[in-house]
Write a protein that holds these residues in place. Structure first.
Motif, PDB file in Angstrom:
ATOM      1  N   GLU A 109       7.078  -0.425   4.349  1.00  0.00           N
ATOM      2  CA  GLU A 109       6.056  -1.035   3.505  1.00  0.00           C
ATOM      3  C   GLU A 109       5.840  -0.183   2.257  1.00  0.00           C
ATOM      4  O   GLU A 109       5.777  -0.691   1.144  1.00  0.00           O
ATOM      5  CB  GLU A 109       4.768  -1.133   4.320  1.00  0.00           C
ATOM      6  CG  GLU A 109       3.630  -1.812   3.617  1.00  0.00           C
ATOM      7  CD  GLU A 109       2.308  -1.509   4.314  1.00  0.00           C
ATOM      8  OE1 GLU A 109       2.336  -1.104   5.485  1.00  0.00           O
ATOM      9  OE2 GLU A 109       1.272  -1.680   3.676  1.00  0.00           O
ATOM     10  N   PHE A 111       7.899   1.996   0.872  1.00  0.00           N
ATOM     11  CA  PHE A 111       9.084   2.035   0.008  1.00  0.00           C
ATOM     12  C   PHE A 111       9.207   0.788  -0.842  1.00  0.00           C
ATOM     13  O   PHE A 111       9.610   0.856  -1.987  1.00  0.00           O
ATOM     14  CB  PHE A 111      10.338   2.181   0.865  1.00  0.00           C
ATOM     15  CG  PHE A 111      10.736   3.604   1.080  1.00  0.00           C
ATOM     16  CD1 PHE A 111      11.993   4.039   0.698  1.00  0.00           C
ATOM     17  CD2 PHE A 111       9.861   4.506   1.649  1.00  0.00           C
ATOM     18  CE1 PHE A 111      12.368   5.353   0.893  1.00  0.00           C
ATOM     19  CE2 PHE A 111      10.229   5.816   1.847  1.00  0.00           C
ATOM     20  CZ  PHE A 111      11.488   6.249   1.466  1.00  0.00           C
ATOM     21  N   ASN A 112       8.887  -0.339  -0.260  1.00  0.00           N
ATOM     22  CA  ASN A 112       9.130  -1.593  -0.963  1.00  0.00           C
ATOM     23  C   ASN A 112       8.041  -1.961  -1.953  1.00  0.00           C
ATOM     24  O   ASN A 112       8.111  -2.989  -2.593  1.00  0.00           O
ATOM     25  CB  ASN A 112       9.322  -2.717   0.055  1.00  0.00           C
ATOM     26  CG  ASN A 112      10.703  -2.656   0.682  1.00  0.00           C
ATOM     27  OD1 ASN A 112      11.704  -2.621  -0.028  1.00  0.00           O
ATOM     28  ND2 ASN A 112      10.770  -2.622   1.985  1.00  0.00           N
ATOM     29  N   ASN A 113       7.039  -1.127  -2.063  1.00  0.00           N
ATOM     30  CA  ASN A 113       6.029  -1.347  -3.089  1.00  0.00           C
ATOM     31  C   ASN A 113       6.552  -0.866  -4.432  1.00  0.00           C
ATOM     32  O   ASN A 113       6.892   0.296  -4.579  1.00  0.00           O
ATOM     33  CB  ASN A 113       4.760  -0.590  -2.731  1.00  0.00           C
ATOM     34  CG  ASN A 113       3.661  -1.545  -2.343  1.00  0.00           C
ATOM     35  OD1 ASN A 113       3.803  -2.752  -2.544  1.00  0.00           O
ATOM     36  ND2 ASN A 113       2.592  -1.025  -1.813  1.00  0.00           N
ATOM     37  N   SER A 114       6.592  -1.779  -5.370  1.00  0.00           N
ATOM     38  CA  SER A 114       7.345  -1.509  -6.598  1.00  0.00           C
ATOM     39  C   SER A 114       6.672  -0.526  -7.538  1.00  0.00           C
ATOM     40  O   SER A 114       7.314   0.382  -8.061  1.00  0.00           O
ATOM     41  CB  SER A 114       7.615  -2.825  -7.320  1.00  0.00           C
ATOM     42  OG  SER A 114       6.436  -3.597  -7.351  1.00  0.00           O
TER      43      SER A 114
END
Lengths: 199, 199
Positions: A109, A111-114
């Motif tokens: 979660e 990591f995938n937050n831009s």
DNA sequence: TTTAACACTGAACTTTTATTCAGTATTATA
DNA sequence: TATAATACTGAATAAAAGTTCAGTGTTAAA
């Protein structure tokens, strides 16, 4: 100068332990500072005294977990003579380790937050690069010892990481023995495939 | 009575499309209604006119995604004669169609974090079970046609799903061709392994 | 003992969030 | 045309979140 350092270490650990459990249980975003305050009993300000912010706290946990894994693996690695043995050993180690420290759910979660600050992104990229480098080295050793016949090392490093990454998700719903079996089977497949030899 | 129904369908789709992309990219919790407002150009109130709430919107996407996947695969499946071909076809399909598997990330987060109704959890469990059933059927067919020689079908269904699940995460950082290549390689490994044949 | 550094508090501040609702414009129905 | 139903707006609301900071007590240094 001793009692203070000791106190700092102690509360920092207390915060880290509580945060790790909460992130693991609820995920990154769903874990609030207030949750950690309640779990530790110390104030919000104190958390920010020991860690730069929520992101910094989480990255601290990831890096701590990483170095811990490296350390325990290094102690175990000697036990496995061939690279194939090492791969099975690694699979077992991951299976057992991730049952105790399933922080990966939250880190996915995270990591995938831009929208992240560049220094945060840098630390994240270093972590991923570390995993792939580790795999590459392992595979390269297998080639050197003539165990594998592969050309695309970087590609297979990703495949191996993917396999472990995905398997971890499923292992969260498994019992200990079941997870171990799954990881072993994954390595069987990675090494020998499932297609019939005679083709 | 036509222009209104048409309009409703259109904006509902517009909201769903934007939400799907955002949930996929950022995860469930990190995607705000404001994000969807900006992406669609319509108001917050309009979103709540078409969907009960954020949770309802997400569940709508999950259901839609499920039926859509079944439909497209059923149309494609005929094109691949052997099970091995089907596996490569599925890998390609997953690599290209980035709206399928990426949502599992958000749904895992949604499922694990939600301290909500048990019927929601039940529906999520059904989804996971659906994937594994799908894989099991595929592998069973491969055994029936004498392509594979595997005993542990359920275990390998998990391995296959794990591989695709983990690979998807890496593919988010890849270009289109790179991702395709990675998925193909994954299937190569799944079918034939990396160890030297002569042992 | 005095001074300075440190560990910590907790309320205040600022943003962000999901959700609502009174009101407007458009379309269908009578 | 008049009326009802529908599609939509956007500002308001309220709760929750991350973060800060002036101030308090404690420990080390001078």
């Amino acid at each position: 100068m001793n009692k203070k350092k000791q106190q700092t270490e102690q509360t920092k650990k207390k915060i880290a332990d509580a945060a790790r459990a909460l992130f693991t249980q609820k995920g990154y975003k769903a874990t609030s500072i207030e949750d950690i305050v309640k779990a530790t009993g110390c104030s919000a300000g104190n958390i920010y005294y020991h860690f730069k912010n929520k992101e910094g706290l989480f990255l601290y946990l990831l890096e701590e977990w990483n170095t811990e894994w490296d350390k325990t693996w290094l102690a175990k690695e000697m036990l496995y003579p061939t690279t194939i043995d090492k791969l099975y050993g690694m699979a077992e180690h991951l299976a057992l380790d991730q049952l105790n420290h399933p922080l990966t759910k939250a880190s996915d979660e995270f990591f995938n937050n831009s929208e992240k600050a560049p220094d945060v992104k840098e630390r994240m990229n270093e972590l991923v690069k570390g995993y792939l480098d580790f795999n590459r080295q392992l595979l390269q050793r297998g080639i050197d010892t003539n165990e594998f016949e592969i050309a695309n090392i970087s590609g297979l490093a990703i495949i191996l990481d993917s396999l472990m990454l995905g398997l971890n998700k499923h292992s969260l719903r498994m019992e200990r023995e079941e997870a171990l079996e799954a990881y072993r089977l994954a390595m069987d497949v990675f090494l020998y495939g499932i297609a019939k030899p005679a083709r």
